[in-house]
Design a protein around this motif. Structure first.
Motif, PDB file in Angstrom:
ATOM      1  N   ARG A  63       0.836  -1.204   0.000  1.00  0.00           N
ATOM      2  CA  ARG A  63       0.000   0.000   0.000  1.00  0.00           C
ATOM      3  C   ARG A  63       0.870   1.252   0.000  1.00  0.00           C
ATOM      4  N   LYS A  64       1.960   1.213   0.736  1.00  0.00           N
ATOM      5  CA  LYS A  64       2.876   2.349   0.819  1.00  0.00           C
ATOM      6  C   LYS A  64       3.455   2.671  -0.564  1.00  0.00           C
ATOM      7  N   ALA A  65       3.765   1.647  -1.355  1.00  0.00           N
ATOM      8  CA  ALA A  65       4.305   1.863  -2.697  1.00  0.00           C
ATOM      9  C   ALA A  65       3.273   2.566  -3.584  1.00  0.00           C
ATOM     10  N   VAL A  66       2.010   2.168  -3.478  1.00  0.00           N
ATOM     11  CA  VAL A  66       0.951   2.817  -4.251  1.00  0.00           C
ATOM     12  C   VAL A  66       0.810   4.278  -3.822  1.00  0.00           C
ATOM     13  N   LEU A  67       0.763   4.492  -2.509  1.00  0.00           N
ATOM     14  CA  LEU A  67       0.622   5.855  -1.994  1.00  0.00           C
ATOM     15  C   LEU A  67       1.817   6.724  -2.373  1.00  0.00           C
ATOM     16  N   ASP A  68       3.010   6.128  -2.394  1.00  0.00           N
ATOM     17  CA  ASP A  68       4.205   6.874  -2.777  1.00  0.00           C
ATOM     18  C   ASP A  68       4.084   7.363  -4.221  1.00  0.00           C
ATOM     19  N   ARG A  69       3.625   6.495  -5.100  1.00  0.00           N
ATOM     20  CA  ARG A  69       3.429   6.885  -6.495  1.00  0.00           C
ATOM     21  C   ARG A  69       2.379   7.990  -6.595  1.00  0.00           C
ATOM     22  N   MET A  70       1.283   7.830  -5.860  1.00  0.00           N
ATOM     23  CA  MET A  70       0.197   8.815  -5.911  1.00  0.00           C
ATOM     24  C   MET A  70       0.633  10.171  -5.357  1.00  0.00           C
ATOM     25  N   ARG A  71       1.395  10.157  -4.258  1.00  0.00           N
ATOM     26  CA  ARG A  71       1.779  11.431  -3.633  1.00  0.00           C
ATOM     27  C   ARG A  71       2.769  12.221  -4.482  1.00  0.00           C
ATOM     28  N   LYS A  72       3.435  11.549  -5.390  1.00  0.00           N
ATOM     29  CA  LYS A  72       4.408  12.209  -6.258  1.00  0.00           C
ATOM     30  C   LYS A  72       3.788  12.790  -7.529  1.00  0.00           C
ATOM     31  N   GLN A  73       2.514  12.528  -7.748  1.00  0.00           N
ATOM     32  CA  GLN A  73       1.838  13.051  -8.932  1.00  0.00           C
ATOM     33  C   GLN A  73       1.668  14.564  -8.826  1.00  0.00           C
ATOM     34  N   LEU A  74       1.746  15.216  -9.960  1.00  0.00           N
ATOM     35  CA  LEU A  74       1.439  16.644 -10.018  1.00  0.00           C
ATOM     36  C   LEU A  74      -0.074  16.788 -10.198  1.00  0.00           C
ATOM     37  N   PRO A  75      -0.650  17.870  -9.696  1.00  0.00           N
ATOM     38  CA  PRO A  75      -2.106  18.046  -9.838  1.00  0.00           C
ATOM     39  C   PRO A  75      -2.571  18.029 -11.298  1.00  0.00           C
ATOM     40  N   LYS A  76      -1.702  18.499 -12.208  1.00  0.00           N
ATOM     41  CA  LYS A  76      -2.065  18.558 -13.618  1.00  0.00           C
ATOM     42  C   LYS A  76      -0.795  18.310 -14.428  1.00  0.00           C
ATOM     43  N   THR A  77      -0.848  17.357 -15.355  1.00  0.00           N
ATOM     44  CA  THR A  77       0.298  17.094 -16.232  1.00  0.00           C
ATOM     45  C   THR A  77      -0.185  16.954 -17.668  1.00  0.00           C
ATOM     46  N   ARG A  78       0.642  17.404 -18.570  1.00  0.00           N
ATOM     47  CA  ARG A  78       0.291  17.325 -19.986  1.00  0.00           C
ATOM     48  C   ARG A  78       0.609  15.935 -20.496  1.00  0.00           C
ATOM     49  N   GLU A  79      -0.324  15.354 -21.208  1.00  0.00           N
ATOM     50  CA  GLU A  79      -0.136  14.043 -21.815  1.00  0.00           C
ATOM     51  C   GLU A  79       0.703  14.196 -23.067  1.00  0.00           C
ATOM     52  N   THR A  80       1.603  13.281 -23.275  1.00  0.00           N
ATOM     53  CA  THR A  80       2.402  13.322 -24.492  1.00  0.00           C
ATOM     54  C   THR A  80       1.669  12.520 -25.555  1.00  0.00           C
TER      55      THR A  80
END
Length: 167
Positions: A97-114
């Protein structure tokens, strides 16, 4: 009766498993041999009864140590007594669960899709988080703290609590 800690028991078990592997390999290498019809065979030294008795003796020691280790294993985590196997399962679950949360917490609120820009009319797309970043960060810290508490309790138990082994 011998008093040992969990840490010592695990090292002892590893040593016994290595001994057992030695005897199994010896049996595998020495229990048969190949010889040509017209030559004197080189027969390896092998005594089935000795090898079988040694492996059985090692297995008995392993069983006794594992029983003593598991029968007495209650670890105090905060104000709750937990078995060692429960702690290990819980830690594995929390670490996933910590690994999932770590990935989620590092997300930016808005990112441009390539995307591929082969067309001149390509409209940019954006990926947005669909959760409260602060809440995810708090949950990550809580899960991380739980993992640390479980690990510290288990480490303390492994290093200090003694139990008896009847060998």
């Amino acid at each position: 009766m011998k008093k040992i800690t969990s840490a010592y028991a695990n090292k002892w078990l590893k040593s016994l498993e290595e001994d057992k592997e030695y005897w199994i390999n010896k049996e595998e290498a020495s229990s048969t041999y190949v010889a040509a019809i017209n030559e004197e065979p080189v027969i390896p030294e092998y005594d089935y009864a000795e090898v079988a008795a040694t492996i059985a003796e090692i297995d008995e020691k392993i069983a006794v140590i594992k029983h003593a280790l598991n029968a007495t294993a209650k670890v105090q985590v905060k104000d709750t007594g937990m078995s060692v196997d429960t702690i290990l399962i819980k830690m594995a679950q929390l670490n996933k669960r910590k690994a999932v949360l770590d990935r989620m917490r590092k997300q930016l609120p808005k990112t441009r899709e390539t995307t591929s820009y082969m067309s001149r009319n390509a409209v940019p797309e954006y990926r947005y988080v669909n959760y409260d970043l602060d809440l995810v960060k708090q949950e990550y810290e809580r899960v991380s703290q739980n993992v640390m508490e479980l690990q510290m309790a288990l480490d303390q138990y492994n290093q200090t609590v003694q139990f008896e082994v009847d060998l």
